[in-house]
Design an enzyme around this catalytic site. Structure first.
Site, mmCIF file in Angstrom:
data_model
loop_
_atom_site.group_PDB
_atom_site.id
_atom_site.type_symbol
_atom_site.label_atom_id
_atom_site.label_comp_id
_atom_site.label_asym_id
_atom_site.label_seq_id
_atom_site.Cartn_x
_atom_site.Cartn_y
_atom_site.Cartn_z
ATOM 1 N N GLU A 1 0.838 -1.200 0.000
ATOM 2 C CA GLU A 1 0.000 0.000 0.000
ATOM 3 C C GLU A 1 0.875 1.253 0.000
ATOM 4 O O GLU A 1 1.922 1.293 0.640
ATOM 5 C CB GLU A 1 -0.916 0.022 1.220
ATOM 6 C CG GLU A 1 -2.072 -0.956 1.155
ATOM 7 C CD GLU A 1 -3.030 -0.778 2.317
ATOM 8 O OE1 GLU A 1 -2.862 0.207 3.080
ATOM 9 O OE2 GLU A 1 -3.934 -1.616 2.464
ATOM 10 N N ARG B 1 -1.599 3.208 -24.947
ATOM 11 C CA ARG B 1 -1.730 2.295 -26.085
ATOM 12 C C ARG B 1 -3.060 1.554 -26.078
ATOM 13 O O ARG B 1 -3.437 0.944 -27.080
ATOM 14 C CB ARG B 1 -0.562 1.302 -26.102
ATOM 15 C CG ARG B 1 0.753 1.917 -26.552
ATOM 16 C CD ARG B 1 1.917 0.961 -26.441
ATOM 17 N NE ARG B 1 2.409 0.856 -25.063
ATOM 18 C CZ ARG B 1 3.485 0.158 -24.719
ATOM 19 N NH1 ARG B 1 4.170 -0.506 -25.637
ATOM 20 N NH2 ARG B 1 3.873 0.119 -23.451
ATOM 21 N N HIS C 1 0.347 8.796 -27.151
ATOM 22 C CA HIS C 1 0.384 7.770 -28.190
ATOM 23 C C HIS C 1 -0.680 8.023 -29.254
ATOM 24 O O HIS C 1 -0.452 7.765 -30.441
ATOM 25 C CB HIS C 1 0.186 6.397 -27.558
ATOM 26 C CG HIS C 1 0.243 5.264 -28.544
ATOM 27 N ND1 HIS C 1 1.399 4.941 -29.232
ATOM 28 C CD2 HIS C 1 -0.702 4.384 -28.961
ATOM 29 C CE1 HIS C 1 1.156 3.909 -30.029
ATOM 30 N NE2 HIS C 1 -0.102 3.562 -29.874
ATOM 31 N N LYS D 1 4.912 -2.698 -42.448
ATOM 32 C CA LYS D 1 5.080 -4.063 -41.926
ATOM 33 C C LYS D 1 3.737 -4.783 -41.905
ATOM 34 O O LYS D 1 2.687 -4.186 -41.658
ATOM 35 C CB LYS D 1 5.707 -4.044 -40.533
ATOM 36 C CG LYS D 1 4.962 -3.252 -39.473
ATOM 37 C CD LYS D 1 5.687 -3.356 -38.137
ATOM 38 C CE LYS D 1 4.947 -2.615 -37.039
ATOM 39 N NZ LYS D 1 5.138 -1.187 -37.110
ATOM 40 N N ASP E 1 9.459 -0.036 -26.726
ATOM 41 C CA ASP E 1 9.221 -0.930 -25.597
ATOM 42 C C ASP E 1 10.270 -2.045 -25.565
ATOM 43 O O ASP E 1 11.298 -1.928 -24.924
ATOM 44 C CB ASP E 1 7.804 -1.495 -25.689
ATOM 45 C CG ASP E 1 7.359 -2.160 -24.391
ATOM 46 O OD1 ASP E 1 8.229 -2.461 -23.550
ATOM 47 O OD2 ASP E 1 6.155 -2.383 -24.208
ATOM 48 N N THR E 2 10.052 -3.107 -26.323
ATOM 49 C CA THR E 2 11.042 -4.188 -26.357
ATOM 50 C C THR E 2 12.060 -3.994 -27.469
ATOM 51 O O THR E 2 13.020 -4.757 -27.567
ATOM 52 C CB THR E 2 10.353 -5.541 -26.536
ATOM 53 O OG1 THR E 2 9.634 -5.552 -27.781
ATOM 54 C CG2 THR E 2 9.391 -5.817 -25.388
#
Length: 336
Positions: A48, A105, A139, A204, A234-235
């Site tokens: 908490e 997103r 975004h 893509k 992100d990745t």
């Protein structure tokens, strides 16, 4: 009601270094000392979150600086609880300064029986007593419409343009701005206009989520110094594949300018081993030690931009004036 002399900034734990930099820049702009409000934001043993503000904020114009980045849920709850503490302490106005707006997103229902979490977060922010939101590079622009309170959305493009003009001043004619997908064309086109550079697109196609079946470059990138522009990394899987594909198509160099460096999982390792000569993003999310140590990653400061935006909001003057490179140029002089 007491007269408000200076705006007051309070920070959560998500990006304390940026908050300190913003306070320093505001001190420089005002010629008067601006410090972070003394407070503690801690966690009990069960997770908490507890907030205690040690200074009087009655009647004050308060700015909470908190990115809702990883861990997104903890940082979001910190923001909401800080806002509740300030509202119950009779602050006259509470503004959430969110350099990175998490959950952005999830801005639409992509499939049946899925949430629109960005709208839910907007509702929570307003219900917590926050009267205005200041963020950067949402975004999706329509997220501003999810709020029933004012939202000021700043842009990283002017900062990127200043840095690119400095880094590539001897080869401006060789630049090619690249959008990594069709959805990001508007963002890439905006930067291309600022630099008077041509625009290319990497199209893509996916067979299933997370797996790219085919990439096609729209535009001639042979012999060009390509600059990929996007809002979130992100990745880094898609970014690195796009960079490799551009290199295969004859690009002389491939660079990337990203607004928010989420950099999850194997992202740093992928970028280090990729065809990217450099990856540049802002400090909207506090960079990890791995990011700082990566040889081909640079981080641009946003403190001058946010400090000026906060002062403009406090003074009830224009925030949109900060969109132009002519306005930001003097602010960033000697920094980029």
């Amino acid at each position: 009601m007491p007269t408000v002399i200076e705006p007051k900034i309070i920070s959560g734990n998500s990006n304390l270094s940026l908050a300190q930099s913003v306070a320093k820049r505001m001190t420089l702009y005002r010629g008067m000392n601006v410090n972070l409000v003394d407070a503690r934001v801690e966690r009990f043993n069960d997770g908490e979150i507890f907030v205690e503000v040690y200074e009087n904020v009655r009647g004050e114009d308060m700015f909470i600086l908190q990115s809702t980045s990883n861990p997104a849920n903890d940082n979001l709850m910190e923001l909401l609880i800080m806002a509740d503490a300030l509202r119950r302490s009779s602050a006259s106005r509470v503004t959430a300064v969110m350099p990175y707006f998490g959950y952005a997103r999830q801005d639409r229902r992509s499939k049946a029986r899925t949430p629109i979490t960005a709208k839910l977060v907007a509702n929570m922010i307003a219900e917590a007593g926050i009267g205005r939101v200041l963020t950067m590079d949402l975004h999706a622009a329509q997220i501003q419409g999810f709020f029933d309170i004012p939202v000021d959305n700043l842009y990283a493009a002017p900062i990127f343009a200043l840095d690119i003009m400095n880094q590539f001043k001897d080869c401006r004619d060789d630049l090619m701005i690249v959008s990594p997908d069709v959805g990001g064309v508007a963002r890439a086109r905006e930067l291309a206009k600022r630099l008077n550079a041509p625009l290319s697109i990497v199209d893509k196609r996916r067979e299933k989520p997370g797996e790219i079946a085919e990439m096609t470059v729209i535009g001639n990138v042979e012999g060009k110094k390509c600059i990929i522009v996007d809002d979130i990394c992100d990745t880094a899987g898609t970014l690195c594949k796009a960079a490799g594909h551009l290199a295969d198509q004859g690009a002389e160099e491939v660079h990337a300018y990203i607004s928010h460096g989420v950099m999850s999982g194997p992202a740093v390792e992928r970028v280090t081993k990729s065809a990217l000569k450099s990856l540049v993003f802002t400090d909207s999310i506090e960079p990890t030690e791995a990011v700082k140590a990566a040889p081909n990653i640079r981080v641009l400061p946003t403190a001058p931009l946010f400090a000026q935006a906060i002062l403009n909001i406090w003074n009830d003057t224009s925030v949109s004036s900060l969109i132009g490179t002519d306005t930001l140029g003097p602010i960033y002089e000697g920094i980029l």
